[in-house]
Motif scaffolding. Structure first.
Motif, mmCIF file in Angstrom:
data_model
loop_
_atom_site.group_PDB
_atom_site.id
_atom_site.type_symbol
_atom_site.label_atom_id
_atom_site.label_comp_id
_atom_site.label_asym_id
_atom_site.label_seq_id
_atom_site.Cartn_x
_atom_site.Cartn_y
_atom_site.Cartn_z
ATOM 1 N N MET A 50 0.836 -1.198 0.000
ATOM 2 C CA MET A 50 0.000 0.000 0.000
ATOM 3 C C MET A 50 0.879 1.259 0.000
ATOM 4 S SD MET A 50 -2.996 0.046 -0.439
ATOM 5 C CE MET A 50 -4.133 -1.136 -0.950
ATOM 6 N N PHE A 57 -7.183 1.670 -12.656
ATOM 7 C CA PHE A 57 -6.192 0.793 -12.032
ATOM 8 C C PHE A 57 -6.778 0.150 -10.784
ATOM 9 C CE2 PHE A 57 -2.521 -0.192 -9.377
ATOM 10 C CZ PHE A 57 -1.699 -0.834 -10.282
ATOM 11 N N TRP A 58 -7.496 0.970 -9.995
ATOM 12 C CA TRP A 58 -8.123 0.464 -8.781
ATOM 13 C C TRP A 58 -9.156 -0.614 -9.131
ATOM 14 C CZ3 TRP A 58 -13.203 0.752 -6.878
ATOM 15 C CH2 TRP A 58 -13.347 0.344 -5.545
ATOM 16 N N LEU A 59 -9.923 -0.357 -10.192
ATOM 17 C CA LEU A 59 -10.928 -1.337 -10.628
ATOM 18 C C LEU A 59 -10.257 -2.665 -11.001
ATOM 19 C CD1 LEU A 59 -13.904 -1.929 -11.457
ATOM 20 C CD2 LEU A 59 -13.271 -1.199 -13.746
ATOM 21 N N VAL A 98 -6.078 6.215 -12.293
ATOM 22 C CA VAL A 98 -6.116 5.680 -10.929
ATOM 23 C C VAL A 98 -7.416 4.906 -10.702
ATOM 24 C CG1 VAL A 98 -6.253 6.320 -8.488
ATOM 25 C CG2 VAL A 98 -4.564 7.405 -9.965
ATOM 26 N N ALA A 99 -8.536 5.472 -11.178
ATOM 27 C CA ALA A 99 -9.815 4.782 -11.007
ATOM 28 C C ALA A 99 -9.808 3.437 -11.711
ATOM 29 C CB ALA A 99 -10.950 5.662 -11.539
ATOM 30 N N TYR A 127 -7.298 -3.707 -10.000
ATOM 31 C CA TYR A 127 -6.733 -4.270 -8.779
ATOM 32 C C TYR A 127 -7.804 -5.020 -7.991
ATOM 33 C CZ TYR A 127 -4.048 -4.530 -4.453
ATOM 34 O OH TYR A 127 -3.382 -4.978 -3.366
ATOM 35 N N ARG A 128 -8.969 -4.373 -7.857
ATOM 36 C CA ARG A 128 -10.073 -5.011 -7.134
ATOM 37 C C ARG A 128 -10.523 -6.275 -7.854
ATOM 38 N NH1 ARG A 128 -9.958 -5.522 -2.994
ATOM 39 N NH2 ARG A 128 -12.068 -6.342 -2.950
ATOM 40 N N CYS A 164 -2.494 -2.560 -18.739
ATOM 41 C CA CYS A 164 -3.116 -3.170 -17.549
ATOM 42 C C CYS A 164 -4.389 -3.908 -17.952
ATOM 43 C CB CYS A 164 -3.446 -2.113 -16.505
ATOM 44 S SG CYS A 164 -2.019 -1.511 -15.619
ATOM 45 N N TYR A 166 2.187 1.839 -3.463
ATOM 46 C CA TYR A 166 1.210 2.453 -4.371
ATOM 47 C C TYR A 166 1.038 3.941 -4.067
ATOM 48 C CZ TYR A 166 -0.047 -2.193 -5.986
ATOM 49 O OH TYR A 166 -0.010 -3.440 -6.539
ATOM 50 N N LEU A 186 1.560 7.141 -6.426
ATOM 51 C CA LEU A 186 0.524 8.153 -6.626
ATOM 52 C C LEU A 186 1.115 9.557 -6.449
ATOM 53 C CD1 LEU A 186 -2.466 8.704 -7.160
ATOM 54 C CD2 LEU A 186 -2.849 8.653 -4.698
#
Lengths: 311, 295
Positions: free
Chosen positions: A5, A165-167, A162-163, A169-170, A38, A8, A12
């Motif tokens: 974390m 990438f987060w999606l 970022v949004a 990652y999740r 990605c 990351y 950021l």
């Protein structure tokens, strides 16, 4: 977990300051291709499907978004959404066809379908043929933030990245992602465990196509044009290269790989001309022969080995 | 003038011949892909670049060394074949134990390198290669004029395809080859040198692409990009036909060439995409391909 974390967060922060350290348009290009890679990695690295036609989604979204903004006069956000919608639908259509074949045939089918899109774009009246779709206005965000300003646009692109990438990652770390990995490791066993493998593959394909489309539409916004280059098979090959070079099946690999490739192309373009293709080809060959885990994969393996020696 | 479905018969026949010509190339290239896939289990992405290399070697031989068409037709595939053998020995052989996809990726990288090298040296515009004197002019068949060189392409490719089929299906060497494809370990135990056969098969497949390149040189402009667009169509041909059978590859290649030629007459806008559309339809109806066996 907390350590990754921290990593990351550091990235950021780097992302937030990057436009002051480097040329913003270059960093935006890196972000767009990182997102593209990605999205591709979700399919190759986590589901084990090699698509050789991802440029179709990248290019389709770029054209659709450009057309929506320039000709229909839609606001920027809706334009990007139109692009993503187009690539999602196309992903669903291509995905349903391609998952009927396995392995090497899957790669050939996706490549052929993407080439079909290329020819359609070459002939279609709205794409501008060889000239491409030029002069697409960047517009404003929410009606008042002027995106013609590179810095404003940069933070918009960073937020999109970022949004997304987060999606991703999740998705990778969800039960759905675990099933995808199970399919990658042993498809027959995943079937025997009762998973509807075709459905999972298709969903992964559509998600990957949608995000690849988001990358394409965003890139169109940054450069204000969409051309045939976006949909050509070289582009499909390039995203494979970025993913392999960075490390397929790793979260950060595609980001590292695309950064290296985009910066390298930027540096070399006016120095060596068409030899860039030769260099890209050589990187491909070296990656496949010598380090198949990619940059991030090799570093992770090295790190693990060092830990193993210490404890 | 005589017409069929409102199309002058002359134009129809002309496009039909052109269709057969491109079908000949599809057949030769997909045959090479099938032979290589059968033995090495990899898809040779370099195939298009080798086809280009074959054509360029013929052109360079003519331009620099005054080597004519006929010697080139023999020498150029030979050089391409040796190139293939070097690639197999130095790189491909290390990938057999891995996922098949790595073979595809490696050969893709090689294709990029070849294409880039020739683009860098000669630019993207085509180099002219003149038709050999024997094949100047055309046959008058009464209802149409058939350019001699086009006829030669069709005849030569049919001969090569038939010879390949004959060697693989009807000779002792072919029997060993098929045995090695079926079960390499057992074949090796019988005293047959399988790695050598694998190497020669790859070399032969590459040479076939080189031969197709020389055949194509006088018919189209020799350009560094001539292979890459063709190879993707050939991939679609391979998906349609399935790579299980030699005759299947040849027939599918020729058939799709003809269909493409007819599309040029009746609906020219779709001529570039018709093969891909057929591929999509075949995938819906018969996913394993027309001549393929579902694994």
């Amino acid at each position: 977990m907390s350590r990754s974390m921290f990593g990351y967060l550091a990235l950021l922060v780097l992302g937030l300051f990057a436009p002051f350290l480097f040329y913003p348009v270059l960093v935006m290009k890196v972000l767009c291709f990182a997102l593209f890679a990605c999205a591709f990695n979700l399919l190759l690295g986590y589901t084990g499907l090699l698509s050789f036609g991802h440029a179709a989604f990248f290019g389709t979204a770029a054209y659709a978004a450009g057309h929506a903004i320039k000709v229909w006069g839609l606001p920027t956000e809706l334009g990007l959404l139109t692009g993503v919608l187009a690539s999602t639908l196309l992903g669903w259509a291509f995905g349903s066809l391609a998952i009927r074949r396995l392995g090497i045939y899957f790669a050939m089918v996706t490549l052929a379908l993407a080439q079909m899109m290329y020819f359609l774009f070459l002939q279609a009246p709205f794409t501008g043929g060889e000239d491409g779709l030029q002069g697409v206005p960047r517009g404003t965000l929410l009606g008042f933030i002027d995106l013609a300003n590179d810095l404003n646009l940069y933070y918009f692109v960073l937020a999109i990245f970022v949004a997304a990438f987060w999606l991703i990652y999740r998705t990778i770390h969800s039960p759905f992602g675990q099933v995808l990995k199970a399919i990658r490791e042993n498809e027959a066993r995943a079937i025997s465990l009762g998973y509807d493998v075709a459905k999972y593959k298709l969903l992964a394909f559509v998600l990957s196509a949608a995000l690849a489309g988001l990358a394409g539409a965003t890139k169109m916004l940054v450069f204000k044009f969409a051309t045939l280059t976006d949909a050509r098979w070289h582009q499909s090959g390039e995203v494979v290269l970025m993913t392999i070079l960075g490390g397929m099946g790793t979260v950060l690999g595609p980001v590292v790989g695309s950064t290296v490739i985009v910066v390298l192309q930027n540096e070399l373009a006016d120095k060596v001309g068409s030899l860039v293709t030769v260099i890209m080809g050589s990187i491909f060959v070296v990656c496949v022969l010598l380090f198949r885990r990619g940059i991030v994969g090799e570093i992770a393996a090295l790190y693990k080995r060092m830990l193993g020696l210490k404890t | 003038m005589t017409e069929i479905f409102g199309i002058p018969i002359q134009a129809l026949m002309g496009q039909l011949t052109l269709g057969l010509v491109s079908g000949s190339f599809y057949a030769m290239l997909s045959l090479g892909l099938a032979v290589i896939f059968g033995m090495l289990n990899i898809i040779n992405f370099t195939h298009g670049a080798l086809y280009m290399l074959g054509a360029f070697l013929a052109w360079m031989g003519m331009d620099y060394l005054q080597i004519g068409y006929w010697p080139a037709l023999l020498l150029s595939p030979l050089v391409v074949g040796v190139f293939g053998i070097v690639v197999e020995r130095s790189m491909l052989q290390w990938l057999y134990k891995l996922d098949h996809l790595y073979g595809l990726l490696l050969t893709f990288g090689l294709a990029l390198m070849l294409e880039g090298l020739f683009t860098n040296a000669y630019g993207v515009s085509g180099q002219p290669y003149s038709i050999p004197e024997e094949f100047m002019g055309a046959f008058n068949l009464g209802f149409m004029f058939l350019p001699k060189y086009r006829a030669w392409i069709i005849v030569a490719s049919l001969l090569v395809c038939f010879a390949t089929w004959f060697v693989i299906e009807k000779t002792r060497l072919g029997a060993n080859l098929r045995a090695a494809t079926e079960n390499p370990k057992l074949t090796q135990a019988f005293g047959i040198n399988v790695p050598l056969m694998v190497m020669l098969t790859y070399g032969f497949g590459c040479a076939l692409a080189g031969f197709a390149g020389v055949l194509a040189a006088p018919a189209i402009q020799v350009s560094p990009l001539m292979g890459s667009n063709l190879i993707i169509v050939v991939f679609a041909v391979v998906v349609i036909g399935g790579m299980g059978s030699i005759l299947g590859s040849i027939l599918t290649g020729l058939g799709l060439g003809v269909i493409e030629g007819l599309t040029k007459v009746f609906y020219p806008e779709a001529s570039a995409t018709v093969v891909f559309i057929i591929m999509a339809i075949v995938l819906m109806i018969r996913p394993a391909g027309l001549f393929g066996k579902e694994k």
